[in-house]
Design a protein around this motif. Structure first.
Motif, PDB file in Angstrom:
ATOM      1  N   GLY A  40      47.303  45.799 112.323  1.00  0.00           N
ATOM      2  CA  GLY A  40      47.776  47.062 111.770  1.00  0.00           C
ATOM      3  C   GLY A  40      48.831  46.900 110.698  1.00  0.00           C
ATOM      4  O   GLY A  40      49.222  45.801 110.330  1.00  0.00           O
ATOM      5  N   ALA A  41      49.307  48.062 110.209  1.00  0.00           N
ATOM      6  CA  ALA A  41      50.225  48.088 109.072  1.00  0.00           C
ATOM      7  C   ALA A  41      51.595  48.659 109.425  1.00  0.00           C
ATOM      8  O   ALA A  41      52.377  48.966 108.541  1.00  0.00           O
ATOM      9  N   SER A  42      51.925  48.785 110.695  1.00  0.00           N
ATOM     10  CA  SER A  42      53.167  49.455 111.071  1.00  0.00           C
ATOM     11  C   SER A  42      54.426  48.663 110.735  1.00  0.00           C
ATOM     12  O   SER A  42      55.513  49.224 110.713  1.00  0.00           O
ATOM     13  N   GLU A  76      47.209  47.356 124.572  1.00  0.00           N
ATOM     14  CA  GLU A  76      47.485  46.630 123.333  1.00  0.00           C
ATOM     15  C   GLU A  76      48.934  46.172 123.350  1.00  0.00           C
ATOM     16  O   GLU A  76      49.757  46.720 124.080  1.00  0.00           O
ATOM     17  N   TYR A  77      49.236  45.204 122.509  1.00  0.00           N
ATOM     18  CA  TYR A  77      50.625  44.819 122.277  1.00  0.00           C
ATOM     19  C   TYR A  77      51.036  45.344 120.916  1.00  0.00           C
ATOM     20  O   TYR A  77      50.253  45.307 119.966  1.00  0.00           O
ATOM     21  N   TYR A  78      52.263  45.840 120.817  1.00  0.00           N
ATOM     22  CA  TYR A  78      52.820  46.324 119.570  1.00  0.00           C
ATOM     23  C   TYR A  78      53.948  45.399 119.141  1.00  0.00           C
ATOM     24  O   TYR A  78      54.604  44.789 119.983  1.00  0.00           O
ATOM     25  N   ILE A  79      54.181  45.334 117.839  1.00  0.00           N
ATOM     26  CA  ILE A  79      55.355  44.642 117.318  1.00  0.00           C
ATOM     27  C   ILE A  79      56.181  45.668 116.545  1.00  0.00           C
ATOM     28  O   ILE A  79      55.649  46.392 115.701  1.00  0.00           O
ATOM     29  N   LYS A  80      57.456  45.753 116.875  1.00  0.00           N
ATOM     30  CA  LYS A  80      58.367  46.710 116.237  1.00  0.00           C
ATOM     31  C   LYS A  80      59.740  46.071 116.124  1.00  0.00           C
ATOM     32  O   LYS A  80      60.033  45.042 116.719  1.00  0.00           O
ATOM     33  N   LEU A 144      61.552  50.924 116.109  1.00  0.00           N
ATOM     34  CA  LEU A 144      60.888  51.570 114.970  1.00  0.00           C
ATOM     35  C   LEU A 144      60.078  50.525 114.209  1.00  0.00           C
ATOM     36  O   LEU A 144      60.459  49.355 114.149  1.00  0.00           O
ATOM     37  N   GLY A 145      58.983  50.967 113.586  1.00  0.00           N
ATOM     38  CA  GLY A 145      58.232  50.110 112.685  1.00  0.00           C
ATOM     39  C   GLY A 145      58.871  50.116 111.313  1.00  0.00           C
ATOM     40  O   GLY A 145      59.563  51.060 110.939  1.00  0.00           O
ATOM     41  N   SER A 151      53.727  54.150 111.331  1.00  0.00           N
ATOM     42  CA  SER A 151      54.095  53.475 112.572  1.00  0.00           C
ATOM     43  C   SER A 151      54.156  54.437 113.751  1.00  0.00           C
ATOM     44  O   SER A 151      54.759  55.504 113.658  1.00  0.00           O
ATOM     45  N   SER A 152      53.525  54.054 114.834  1.00  0.00           N
ATOM     46  CA  SER A 152      53.698  54.743 116.112  1.00  0.00           C
ATOM     47  C   SER A 152      54.782  53.962 116.848  1.00  0.00           C
ATOM     48  O   SER A 152      54.602  52.779 117.156  1.00  0.00           O
TER      49      SER A 152
END
Length: 191
Positions: A40-42, A76-80, A144-145, A151-152
């Motif tokens: 993704g693009a976040s 899913e895993y997120y990166i922020k 925050l992204g 960004s979610s």
């Protein structure tokens, strides 16, 4: 020692070395560090889609670190980026981040606005408006992204539990032309 036992002993020593190497790599991957692919693009411009990163599972998390965590509502895993630590107040006014009453510059935020009618990258908010909490509670983080328009993050799903964190991004290893070592607020370009 006879000649037939020498190859047998050598084979067994190689077998033991390979076994311990596999066990050691499993332990490191499960408990110390692990590679991941960004989706993704976040987090643009810090990370692009398909970047490969190494995360540390033993890091102490600090403000502005990049953390990978289990999404609160999907598998899913997120990166922020960590913005608020336990005890912090967080707000955004006219695209200015304010933590504990102090304004912070955010050079890492993607400032490309595609819509000419878009006035801000990040809507105004206070932590209390978003989560009902006046301060980030113990055991939680506000994230925050870097690409605020895509960004979610905690503005949408609230605070994240420290227990949901898989690790901190320490190194981007792919693409090789953009190799970076991340150390808190400081970034080192290794090219």
């Amino acid at each position: 020692m006879n000649e037939t036992s020498k190859p047998k002993n050598e084979f067994l020593s190689w077998l033991v070395a390979i076994f311990f190497g596999i066990v050691l790599s499993f332990i490191c991957r499960e408990f110390v560090f692990s590679p991941l692919i960004v989706k993704g693009a976040s987090m643009v411009p810090t990370y692009e889609n398909s970047d490969v990163i190494i995360i540390s599972k033993i890091s102490d998390i600090d403000r502005f670190d990049h953390v990978v965590f289990q999404s609160p509502y999907e598998d899913e895993y997120y990166i922020k980026r960590v913005i608020g630590l336990p005890g912090d107040t967080v707000e955004m006014k006219e695209d200015i981040l304010i933590i504990n009453g102090e304004e912070y510059d955010e050079p890492y935020v993607n400032r490309d606005i595609e819509n000419p009618f878009q006035k801000r990258l990040t809507e105004n908010f206070t932590l209390k408006e978003l989560t009902g909490e006046s301060q980030v509670p113990d055991g939680f983080l506000f994230v925050l992204g870097d690409n605020r328009l895509r960004s979610s993050d905690s503005r949408h799903f609230g605070l994240i539990s420290e227990e949901s964190i898989l690790g901190e991004s320490k190194l981007r290893i792919y693409p090789l032309s953009d190799l970076h070592l991340f150390r808190g607020k400081e970034e080192l370009n290794l090219n």
